[in-house]
Design a protein around this motif. Structure first.
Motif, short mmCIF file in Angstrom:
data_model
loop_
_atom_site.label_atom_id
_atom_site.label_comp_id
_atom_site.label_asym_id
_atom_site.label_seq_id
_atom_site.Cartn_x
_atom_site.Cartn_y
_atom_site.Cartn_z
N ILE A 258 -28.72 -24.51 2.15
CA ILE A 258 -28.94 -25.81 1.51
C ILE A 258 -27.84 -26.78 1.91
CG2 ILE A 258 -28.90 -26.99 -0.73
CD1 ILE A 258 -30.32 -24.44 -1.85
N GLN A 259 -26.61 -26.32 1.90
CA GLN A 259 -25.49 -27.18 2.26
C GLN A 259 -25.53 -27.56 3.74
OE1 GLN A 259 -23.39 -28.70 0.28
NE2 GLN A 259 -24.29 -27.74 -1.53
N GLU A 260 -25.93 -26.63 4.59
CA GLU A 260 -26.05 -26.93 6.02
C GLU A 260 -27.07 -28.03 6.25
OE1 GLU A 260 -26.92 -23.38 8.18
OE2 GLU A 260 -24.91 -22.54 7.96
N ALA A 261 -28.21 -27.93 5.57
CA ALA A 261 -29.26 -28.95 5.73
C ALA A 261 -28.79 -30.29 5.17
CB ALA A 261 -30.54 -28.50 5.03
N ALA A 262 -28.13 -30.26 4.02
CA ALA A 262 -27.66 -31.51 3.41
C ALA A 262 -26.66 -32.21 4.33
CB ALA A 262 -27.01 -31.22 2.06
N THR A 263 -25.76 -31.44 4.93
CA THR A 263 -24.78 -32.01 5.86
C THR A 263 -25.47 -32.58 7.09
OG1 THR A 263 -23.07 -30.48 5.12
CG2 THR A 263 -22.75 -31.50 7.27
N GLU A 264 -26.42 -31.85 7.61
CA GLU A 264 -27.15 -32.28 8.80
C GLU A 264 -27.95 -33.56 8.52
OE1 GLU A 264 -31.00 -30.49 10.94
OE2 GLU A 264 -29.24 -29.19 11.09
N LEU A 265 -28.58 -33.62 7.35
CA LEU A 265 -29.38 -34.79 7.00
C LEU A 265 -28.50 -36.01 6.77
CD1 LEU A 265 -31.86 -32.97 4.61
CD2 LEU A 265 -32.51 -34.18 6.71
N GLY A 266 -27.36 -35.80 6.14
CA GLY A 266 -26.40 -36.88 5.98
C GLY A 266 -26.65 -37.82 4.81
N ASN A 267 -27.79 -37.70 4.17
CA ASN A 267 -28.09 -38.59 3.05
C ASN A 267 -28.49 -37.81 1.81
OD1 ASN A 267 -30.53 -37.69 3.98
ND2 ASN A 267 -31.42 -39.72 4.34
N VAL A 268 -27.88 -36.63 1.65
CA VAL A 268 -28.15 -35.77 0.50
C VAL A 268 -26.83 -35.26 -0.08
CG1 VAL A 268 -29.24 -33.66 -0.34
CG2 VAL A 268 -30.35 -34.98 1.48
N ASP A 269 -26.68 -35.41 -1.38
CA ASP A 269 -25.55 -34.82 -2.11
C ASP A 269 -26.12 -33.65 -2.89
OD1 ASP A 269 -23.30 -34.19 -3.49
OD2 ASP A 269 -23.24 -36.00 -4.72
N ALA A 270 -25.84 -32.42 -2.44
CA ALA A 270 -26.45 -31.23 -3.04
C ALA A 270 -25.41 -30.29 -3.60
CB ALA A 270 -27.30 -30.49 -2.01
#
Length: 368
Positions: A87-99
């Motif tokens: 989840i954190q990897e995807a959030a970092t990659e997307l750049g517009n998610v605080d998870a």
């Protein structure tokens, strides 16, 4: 219920009076099953209309930064630490998610509901969840939808109308086939086995067990089902339950299935301490790191799973696509970053892929 118990017992060859007396069907749900072909022919994907829920008056979140909370069954175990990593990897990659991930330290549905309810009150844009109970969790998830929150499940589903999408790690009948085939190969076509699961209401495990029963009856009819026991995804309880099964059934017990990433290594440890390695096969779902010591010592031959890091990654990608409006009811696939296109199946499920079997030849290549 008695009719169902007798029918399932007969399917597993438990036809003697003594066998029926000690064999009670527990752990599986009552939904229709769809066992795969014995020869490995792929099953057909069922096409159906979207059956997920819809958030009420959700704001336009397309491209905007969103706040997402992940509330799994429990925190503090390796499996959900791996999904959190994804989840954190995807959030970092997307750049517009605080998870962030938060939740109970035990697989307790009441505590999980409280966590979700608190985050609805405090305010989030999206909720990821892995349900401890598909029905009990539904009202609080519907409350989230009514508040305009995007809701996506993974690992363990809720009733479809209580969430928008569910990311399924592998189709239930595929996991069932992998587990039963592995047990038949390791313990024999007439093996007597038991199961250590989490709870009888945990949706993914109940579904796997039901599909295991159907597939075994179809393709390995001489296997004998002894008992299913609950262990709450607790390491000590899982070990004790496996030890009890070993002592209770003695030489009759040829295999134990672990249905959780906690139960499988605990069962392997129980077999090891009972000096039953090679006599009782352990087959189950677990992370490779937890099972490496047992596989390397040849006490466990195979571990069935998927990549939980990828599962968490996919769930976050699906929630972002849902919030952006790029994943809508009726879609047949969704773009999931480095995972590529994932298929939509069964109306509102996203399929991660096929289960993977870890063994001595490949388990060292994985670190989670």
């Amino acid at each position: 219920m008695l009719k169902k118990t007798l029918l399932l017992a007969a399917c597993f060859g438990l036809v003697s009076g003594a066998a029926l007396a000690q064999s009670t069907w527990t752990g599986g749900d009552e939904l229709p099953t769809n066992p795969l072909a014995c020869d490995g022919t792929p099953g057909a994907v069922v096409s159906k209309d979207y059956d997920g829920g819809v958030p009420t008056n959700a704001p336009d979140r397309a491209g905007k930064k969103i706040t997402v909370v992940d509330i799994p069954k429990l925190i503090g175990v390796g499996y959900f630490a791996a999904t959190t990593k994804g989840i954190q990897e995807a959030a970092t990659e997307l750049g517009n998610v605080d998870a962030k991930t938060d939740g109970p330290t035990k697989a307790n549905i009441d505590e999980q509901i409280t966590f979700i309810d608190n985050y609805i009150t405090s305010g989030v844009d999206g909720i990821l969840f892995a349900a401890n109970d598909p029905v009990a969790i539904a009202p609080v998830l519907k409350k989230a939808l009514a508040a305009g929150i995007n809701v996506v499940g993974y690992d363990a589903n809720a009733t479809p109308d209580a969430r928008q999408w569910f990311v399924n790690q592998a189709e239930f009948n595929g996991i069932a086939k992998s587990l039963i085939d592995s047990m038949a190969k390791e313990a024999g076509e007439d093996a007597s086995f038991a199961i250590v699961t989490s709870t009888f209401t945990t949706p993914n495990q109940a579904r796997w067990i039901a599909e295991m029963a159907a597939y075994a009856a179809k393709c390995h009819p001489n296997m004998k089902w002894l008992e299913t026991v609950e262990a709450q995804e607790d390491n000590v309880l899982s070990f004790n339950q496996a030890s009890t099964l070993i002592n209770k059934y003695g030489d009759q017990l040829k295999g134990i299935f672990g249905m959780t990433s906690v139960a499988t290594p605990a069962a392997a440890e129980a077999v090891t301490q009972a000096n039953q390695c090679g006599k009782i096969a352990i087959v189950g779902l677990a992370t490779p790191n937890a099972m490496k010591p047992y596989v390397e010592k040849d006490c466990v031959k195979s571990v069935v799973l998927w990549n939980p890091v990828d599962l968490g990654y996919a769930a976050m990608q699906v929630l972002r696509a849902t919030a952006d409006g790029t994943l809508k009811p009726g879609a047949t696939s969704v773009k999931a970053g480095k995972l590529g296109e994932l298929k939509v199946v069964n109306g509102s499920e996203i399929l991660l892929g096929s289960p993977f079997v870890f063994d001595k030849s490949n388990i060292g290549q994985f670190d989670f």
